[in-house]
Write a protein that holds these residues in place. Structure first.
Motif, short mmCIF file in Angstrom:
data_model
loop_
_atom_site.label_atom_id
_atom_site.label_comp_id
_atom_site.label_asym_id
_atom_site.label_seq_id
_atom_site.Cartn_x
_atom_site.Cartn_y
_atom_site.Cartn_z
N LYS A 3 76.85 74.44 51.54
CA LYS A 3 75.61 74.15 51.33
C LYS A 3 74.33 74.82 52.18
N GLN A 55 71.50 69.63 42.45
CA GLN A 55 72.15 68.76 42.36
C GLN A 55 73.61 69.62 42.79
N GLU A 56 73.46 71.07 42.85
CA GLU A 56 74.74 71.55 43.83
C GLU A 56 74.72 70.53 45.02
N LYS A 59 76.31 67.46 45.28
CA LYS A 59 77.73 67.37 45.10
C LYS A 59 78.78 67.26 46.74
N GLU A 62 78.56 64.23 47.87
CA GLU A 62 78.95 63.09 47.39
C GLU A 62 80.73 63.45 48.12
N LYS A 63 81.26 64.55 49.08
CA LYS A 63 82.29 64.92 48.82
C LYS A 63 83.12 63.66 50.50
#
Length: 63
Positions: A3, A55-56, A59, A62-63
């Motif tokens: 991140k 978009q990365e 991700k 969403e975890k």
């Protein structure tokens, strides 16, 4: 990619290419702020890279 590195990449891209972009300055005069923003989203290669990095980042959320 983690991140922090994604956020750093976004900062580096915007500082390097977007801050003093002559194209965006000219488009703001001719098309307005919305038209210039539309150009960045649809046509600019840096904008495409920023979208990919965004978009990365999603991700990680969403975890």
């Amino acid at each position: 990619m983690d991140k922090v590195s994604v956020v750093n990449d976004i900062d580096e891209l915007t500082d390097t290419f977007c801050t003093d972009c002559l194209v965006i300055c000219e488009l703001r005069k001719t098309r307005g702020k919305t038209g210039a923003h539309r150009f960045c989203i649809e046509s600019c290669s840096v904008g495409e890279q920023l979208q990919f990095l965004g978009q990365e980042l999603l991700k990680f959320c969403e975890k």
